[in-house]
Design a protein around this motif. Structure first.
Motif, PDB file in Angstrom:
ATOM      1  N   GLU A  73       0.828  -1.211   0.000  1.00  0.00           N
ATOM      2  CA  GLU A  73       0.000   0.000   0.000  1.00  0.00           C
ATOM      3  C   GLU A  73       0.863   1.262   0.000  1.00  0.00           C
ATOM      4  N   ILE A  74       1.936   1.252   0.768  1.00  0.00           N
ATOM      5  CA  ILE A  74       2.842   2.414   0.793  1.00  0.00           C
ATOM      6  C   ILE A  74       3.515   2.563  -0.569  1.00  0.00           C
ATOM      7  N   ILE A  75       3.919   1.464  -1.183  1.00  0.00           N
ATOM      8  CA  ILE A  75       4.536   1.537  -2.509  1.00  0.00           C
ATOM      9  C   ILE A  75       3.547   2.130  -3.513  1.00  0.00           C
ATOM     10  N   GLN A  76       2.296   1.726  -3.432  1.00  0.00           N
ATOM     11  CA  GLN A  76       1.303   2.192  -4.399  1.00  0.00           C
ATOM     12  C   GLN A  76       0.796   3.604  -4.124  1.00  0.00           C
ATOM     13  N   HIS A  77       0.630   3.953  -2.844  1.00  0.00           N
ATOM     14  CA  HIS A  77      -0.035   5.213  -2.522  1.00  0.00           C
ATOM     15  C   HIS A  77       0.806   6.184  -1.709  1.00  0.00           C
ATOM     16  N   GLY A  78       1.993   5.771  -1.291  1.00  0.00           N
ATOM     17  CA  GLY A  78       2.827   6.652  -0.476  1.00  0.00           C
ATOM     18  C   GLY A  78       3.384   7.819  -1.277  1.00  0.00           C
ATOM     19  N   LYS A  79       3.877   8.788  -0.560  1.00  0.00           N
ATOM     20  CA  LYS A  79       4.483   9.974  -1.169  1.00  0.00           C
ATOM     21  C   LYS A  79       6.007   9.837  -1.099  1.00  0.00           C
ATOM     22  N   ILE A  80       6.684  10.293  -2.138  1.00  0.00           N
ATOM     23  CA  ILE A  80       8.145  10.262  -2.145  1.00  0.00           C
ATOM     24  C   ILE A  80       8.663  11.436  -1.329  1.00  0.00           C
ATOM     25  N   ASP A  81       9.533  11.138  -0.358  1.00  0.00           N
ATOM     26  CA  ASP A  81      10.236  12.191   0.380  1.00  0.00           C
ATOM     27  C   ASP A  81      11.566  12.390  -0.345  1.00  0.00           C
ATOM     28  N   TYR A  82      11.629  13.416  -1.165  1.00  0.00           N
ATOM     29  CA  TYR A  82      12.811  13.633  -2.011  1.00  0.00           C
ATOM     30  C   TYR A  82      14.041  13.988  -1.188  1.00  0.00           C
ATOM     31  N   ARG A  83      13.838  14.557   0.007  1.00  0.00           N
ATOM     32  CA  ARG A  83      14.990  14.894   0.858  1.00  0.00           C
ATOM     33  C   ARG A  83      15.670  13.643   1.396  1.00  0.00           C
ATOM     34  N   LYS A  84      14.895  12.577   1.587  1.00  0.00           N
ATOM     35  CA  LYS A  84      15.444  11.330   2.127  1.00  0.00           C
ATOM     36  C   LYS A  84      15.793  10.328   1.023  1.00  0.00           C
ATOM     37  N   SER A  85      15.427  10.627  -0.205  1.00  0.00           N
ATOM     38  CA  SER A  85      15.697   9.732  -1.328  1.00  0.00           C
ATOM     39  C   SER A  85      17.081  10.020  -1.901  1.00  0.00           C
ATOM     40  N   GLN A  86      17.643   9.036  -2.569  1.00  0.00           N
ATOM     41  CA  GLN A  86      18.945   9.179  -3.238  1.00  0.00           C
ATOM     42  C   GLN A  86      18.716   8.911  -4.722  1.00  0.00           C
ATOM     43  N   LEU A  87      18.507   9.974  -5.478  1.00  0.00           N
ATOM     44  CA  LEU A  87      18.105   9.835  -6.873  1.00  0.00           C
ATOM     45  C   LEU A  87      19.202  10.241  -7.856  1.00  0.00           C
ATOM     46  N   GLN A  88      20.400  10.475  -7.359  1.00  0.00           N
ATOM     47  CA  GLN A  88      21.490  10.911  -8.223  1.00  0.00           C
ATOM     48  C   GLN A  88      22.306   9.751  -8.785  1.00  0.00           C
ATOM     49  N   ALA A  89      21.753   8.559  -8.766  1.00  0.00           N
ATOM     50  CA  ALA A  89      22.445   7.380  -9.267  1.00  0.00           C
ATOM     51  C   ALA A  89      21.783   6.916 -10.563  1.00  0.00           C
ATOM     52  N   ASP A  90      22.384   5.906 -11.189  1.00  0.00           N
ATOM     53  CA  ASP A  90      21.729   5.349 -12.373  1.00  0.00           C
ATOM     54  C   ASP A  90      20.468   4.612 -11.936  1.00  0.00           C
ATOM     55  N   ASP A  91      19.646   4.234 -12.899  1.00  0.00           N
ATOM     56  CA  ASP A  91      18.291   3.758 -12.608  1.00  0.00           C
ATOM     57  C   ASP A  91      18.217   2.655 -11.564  1.00  0.00           C
ATOM     58  N   CYS A  92      19.023   1.639 -11.654  1.00  0.00           N
ATOM     59  CA  CYS A  92      18.908   0.500 -10.736  1.00  0.00           C
ATOM     60  C   CYS A  92      19.568   0.745  -9.386  1.00  0.00           C
ATOM     61  N   HIS A  93      20.168   1.920  -9.179  1.00  0.00           N
ATOM     62  CA  HIS A  93      20.810   2.215  -7.901  1.00  0.00           C
ATOM     63  C   HIS A  93      20.166   3.383  -7.162  1.00  0.00           C
ATOM     64  N   LYS A  94      19.081   3.905  -7.690  1.00  0.00           N
ATOM     65  CA  LYS A  94      18.366   4.974  -6.996  1.00  0.00           C
ATOM     66  C   LYS A  94      17.645   4.392  -5.789  1.00  0.00           C
ATOM     67  N   ARG A  95      17.519   5.212  -4.745  1.00  0.00           N
ATOM     68  CA  ARG A  95      16.795   4.819  -3.541  1.00  0.00           C
ATOM     69  C   ARG A  95      15.671   5.815  -3.316  1.00  0.00           C
ATOM     70  N   TYR A  96      14.467   5.289  -3.191  1.00  0.00           N
ATOM     71  CA  TYR A  96      13.290   6.117  -2.963  1.00  0.00           C
ATOM     72  C   TYR A  96      12.824   5.939  -1.527  1.00  0.00           C
ATOM     73  N   ALA A  97      12.584   7.054  -0.847  1.00  0.00           N
ATOM     74  CA  ALA A  97      11.999   7.042   0.492  1.00  0.00           C
ATOM     75  C   ALA A  97      10.515   7.333   0.322  1.00  0.00           C
ATOM     76  N   LEU A  98       9.690   6.332   0.571  1.00  0.00           N
ATOM     77  CA  LEU A  98       8.237   6.465   0.425  1.00  0.00           C
ATOM     78  C   LEU A  98       7.609   6.518   1.808  1.00  0.00           C
ATOM     79  N   GLU A  99       6.653   7.416   1.995  1.00  0.00           N
ATOM     80  CA  GLU A  99       6.019   7.577   3.301  1.00  0.00           C
ATOM     81  C   GLU A  99       4.505   7.543   3.175  1.00  0.00           C
ATOM     82  N   GLY A 100       3.872   6.994   4.212  1.00  0.00           N
ATOM     83  CA  GLY A 100       2.422   6.975   4.246  1.00  0.00           C
ATOM     84  C   GLY A 100       1.909   6.274   5.489  1.00  0.00           C
ATOM     85  N   ASN A 101       0.593   6.371   5.714  1.00  0.00           N
ATOM     86  CA  ASN A 101      -0.067   5.745   6.859  1.00  0.00           C
ATOM     87  C   ASN A 101      -0.613   4.376   6.496  1.00  0.00           C
TER      88      ASN A 101
END
Length: 136
Positions: A73-101
């Motif tokens: 449910e968090i993967i489908q409906h959570g919000k990306i916290d861009y401050r906690k995510s690491q998106l400066q890598a190539d596609d398979c090495h990016k890390r997404y911080a998803l948040e939700g209830n």
């Protein structure tokens, strides 16, 4: 018959404006292309075909009483916290911080990696409550 100076100046300004407009159109085309690529290739797939879990994530889920359904449910409906995510890598090495209830009113942050159509859950954190866990 030579053109009057004001007519020469007018034609020069008209030519300059046309040239600037043409350059702006090319820049707009580049921007639209970049945005389209970002939308098609640069965003998080919230409906992957496979969700995998690291050993660490499974341990954290167990001690924090988080289910596979809640993670999905968090993967489908959570919000990306861009401050906690690491998106400066190539596609398979990016890390997404998803948040939700969750349905149990836990406010979760999950860290996931995405590669093609597979999302791997790296860890999950209950942001409201500290849980005693001994995961490594």
């Amino acid at each position: 018959m030579p053109l009057p100076k004001f007519l020469k100046a007018f034609l020069f300004i008209l030519l300059a404006l046309f040239s600037c407009q043409h350059q702006q159109n090319r820049n707009v085309d580049k921007t639209i292309t970049g945005i389209t690529q970002l939308l098609n290739n640069g965003h998080f797939n919230s409906h992957p075909s496979v969700i995998r879990y690291s050993r660490h994530a499974r341990c954290r889920m167990e001690c924090r009483h988080i289910t596979v359904k809640e993670i999905a449910e968090i993967i489908q409906h959570g919000k990306i916290d861009y401050r906690k995510s690491q998106l400066q890598a190539d596609d398979c090495h990016k890390r997404y911080a998803l948040e939700g209830n969750t349905d149990k009113n836990q406010y979760l942050r999950i860290i996931v990696a995405e590669c093609n159509d597979v999302v791997t859950v790296i860890t999950c954190i209950d942001l409201k409550e500290e849980w005693p866990c001994s995961c490594y």
